[in-house]
Every structure is written in C-alpha cells, then in structure tokens.
Design an enzyme around this catalytic site. Sequence first.
Site, short mmCIF file in Angstrom:
data_model
loop_
_atom_site.label_atom_id
_atom_site.label_comp_id
_atom_site.label_asym_id
_atom_site.label_seq_id
_atom_site.Cartn_x
_atom_site.Cartn_y
_atom_site.Cartn_z
CE LYS A 235 6.71 -0.02 -0.32
NZ LYS A 235 6.63 0.59 -1.83
CE LYS B 51 3.98 -0.48 -7.36
NZ LYS B 51 4.33 0.47 -6.37
CG ASN C 159 4.60 13.34 -3.33
OD1 ASN C 159 4.73 14.29 -3.86
ND2 ASN C 159 5.53 12.28 -3.93
N1 GLU Z 1 7.60 3.85 -3.20
C1 GLU Z 1 7.45 4.02 -4.50
C2 GLU Z 1 6.33 2.92 -5.10
O1 GLU Z 1 5.67 2.04 -4.10
C3 GLU Z 1 8.30 4.02 -5.34
C4 GLU Z 1 9.38 3.04 -5.56
C5 GLU Z 1 10.88 3.52 -6.21
O2 GLU Z 1 10.83 4.56 -6.93
O3 GLU Z 1 11.56 2.52 -6.15
O4 GLU Z 1 6.17 2.42 -6.12
#
Ligand code: GLU
Length: 471
Positions: A106, A94, A233
């Site tokens: 993560k 991503k 959210n």
């Molecule tokens: N948890 C979000 C995601 O899966 C944001 C991660 C972040 O802002 O570092 O993209």
Amino acid sequence: METVLPFFEQVNLNFDKAGGYTNYPPGLLEQIKICNSVYHMTFPLKRDDGKIETIHAWRAEHSHHKLPTKGGIRYSTLVNEDEIMALAALMTYKCAVMDVPFGGAKGGIQINREMYSVSELERITRRYTYELIRKNFIGPGIDVPAPDYGTGAREMALILDTYNALTPDKLDALACVTGKPVEQGGMYGRKEATGLGVYYGLREACNFGEDMKLLGISPGLEGKTVVVQGFGNVGYHAAKFLQEGGAIITGIAEYAGAIHNSRGLDVEKVESYRNENGSILNFAGAATIKNPADALELECDILVPAALENQITSENVHHIKARIIAEAANGPVTPAAHDILKKRGALIIPDTYLNAGGVTVSYFEWLNNLSHVRFGRVGRRFEENSRKDLMIAIEKITGKRFSEEEVTQLVHGPEEKTLVNSSLEDTMSVAYNEIREIRNQHIEGVDLRTASFIKAIHKIAISYMELGIFP
Ligand code: GLU
C-alpha cells in the site's frame, strides 16, 4: 472511552485470533504477520505561488510470498506509516482470500488533494513515482500500485507515464500500475469493480436462508434497507448496484453530512445532484442530517461503511441498528466494536473479503497488460460462428426458425466487460462459500473475519512451506 488501537495492531489482533486456530510454528506466523519493507520518503514541492512545502509519503510492501506485491495509493491527510502498513497487510490477506496471486502493499501521500492545483498534483504524483523507481518499489514483477482513497485513473496514467519515461522496461511497462484509463491499458469495469464486488458479496451472503433466519430477516437482497457511508467511487457504485439488485438505499452519508428517506433514494439522481451542487446535502425528497456519523445509527438491515477505517468503535457501536455490517472500506470496525456487534448476533462481512473486487479486477488488468491481448479477442469470432452453426442445426432438426433478435442475442460473443464482470461474480461467490465453510466447520468462536484470516494464513503458509525453511 475506547482508546482506539493503532490500525496495524488491530489487523494483527485479528491475525493472532485466526493463528490460534492453526498449527503453524510461531516463527512462521510471525513471518507472515510482519511488514517486510516500508519506505518513508519526503520531498519538496514548489507550489504554484512559489512557496516550498515538504511532502511526506510512504510505500509499504507487507509480504513477498508472491510477486508482485499489489495495493492502492491513497491521498489523504490521515495517511501515516502505521496506516499504510496496516493497509498493506490487509492487501496480503485480501489477495490470499480471493486466490489472487499477489503479495500485499500500500502507498500513501499525506495531502488533502482539494488544496492542490491539477499541476501541483501532477508534480507530486510524478515525484512519488520517481522515488518508487529509485528504490525499486515499482515494476510489473515487483510492486504494482492502483487507485485508492483520493486517487483514480488520472494518477495511474501519470504513474505509467513517469515509469515509461524513466525505465528501459518497455514491453511490459503497462503492467507497472493498474486502474489506468481504458485507452491506456486499463480494463473495462475496473472503476466500478470494488462496488460491484460489494454487491456480489452481499447478494451471496443474503441468499443463505439459514444465516438470514438467525438475523431475523428474510433471505435475498430484494427489499433490504441499506445505509451507505461514503459516496466516493466505492460507496457510489456499491449503492448503485445494490439498488439495481432490488435493495432500498435509505441513507447516504459523505464527509459534509447525510441524507435519509425511509422509502428509498434514487442513487443516480443523488449522484447527478452531487455533480451539479458539489454535495448531496439538501437533496429534494430527503431529510438532511448535519452530522454524517449519525447516519451510521439509522434504522436499516444493512450498513455499508465505504469510507475510512475506525468508523464503528465501542463509542458508537451501541447505537448501530443494522443486522448486517458490510465492510466496503478497509478496517471500518475496530476489534472492540466487532466483538460487541458479534455478541449482539450481527453478521459482519469482513473487508478482507468484501472489498476485494478492486484488486481482483486489477489482477485481470495486469494479466491483460502482460499478455498484450484483450480478453475475448482471440476466441470471439470462433465462438460466434460455432453458436451460429449450432442454431442452424437446431433449426434443421426442429423446423423452427429463430427470429433475427434471438439470433443476435444468442450468437453474440463475450465482450471484455462481460467476461470481467462474470469472473468477478464467480470469484466473489467462490470465496464467500469458502470462508463461510471454514466458519461453519468450527463449533464456536469463528466468525467470517476470523475465517477469512484462517484461509489467508493457510494460503500464505503453503508458499513458505514450499521453500523448506519451516518444518
Ligand atoms: N485500493 C484497492 C484496495 O484497497 C485496490 C488495490 C489494487 O487494485 O491493487 O483493495
């Protein structure tokens, strides 16, 4: 019956497909794909009633090709090592797709947060942070957590406070976590960023007339019917912005069930109803559907899975009617279901792109924390004065006078939120065009998901090439 593959294997399958369209040595592809480090911790929690419970938690850092590594922390009973590694890998891809200079990470704690008191959750969050500090899994230049499923600004504030208390790194400490409350170094617009990114991404996709023609639908978001699965959210904000952008939200699903009205639901009213009643079910003017999975099968143009992974599998894919599948969640479509949807001619806008709005704005928050100055602060007054001078000059030349309203509107310098949102809009638009271009360059076989992985592989491979390890 489909045996759903472990999540990390699913991600790697998508990676391998894309790897086949590149010429990198297998060893390099393997290095990019592998999860570099995983920390599984267990610690005891003394519950409010005195009983002791063991908590299982993880943090995975998938790729260190750029530092810090970045990714949310989720609180869910479904959390396990495979899931966290898969999600960390998705973060790597991503960030590369969005040109956000982070590696992927993560974290997760295997709990149902509804079962714990506020103070128990505080103890869990602080202890988790302590474990991360002890093992060097957190820091502004090391690994920077953020909110994810089941967490929000409150947990991020606790992480910051614990980090501050236990480390000597005071100057840049604010940048050890993102998604913080605005008063504690958070960024205006971070909370809604993922949902807003989903809206910008979908708008961009729908504006390509020739792509929409292939789907048999008209260009533009205006009037498109949308079903959103998940009203947390991300789901709530995606629905809200899509509605404001002219789409018609005909269905909303959450864990307890779903609601449907083919003429459209008022997202704000559904949200207030949920806040009052604790659930969206029995919302006036909508039909209630008991099984939330049935909502995926409703007639609509766009289906937005915004909850968890493995929602669309080869079991239910044949009942899905939407022409566009917009992956607001991470990994909602299994590879087998993806192939069936693709054969049917559906457009899948992949998670590796579509839900990256959150981490993009996290990047702005991190930059902001490190620079110690809010966006727009330094140049705003100068910009306003320049615009005033320009308007005076125009008045002199044309002899026309601007109204007071026009002056206020045109002179006004940018607020932080406006800057953040316009940068997010730009990032989403540029990235979509890039992956679409990669897709179109290949004669067949490459869809947007594979194209996003191809882009990610190129970006990450360059970092390794620069090291001179690979030819
Ligand atoms: N948890 C979000 C995601 O899966 C944001 C991660 C972040 O802002 O570092 O993209």
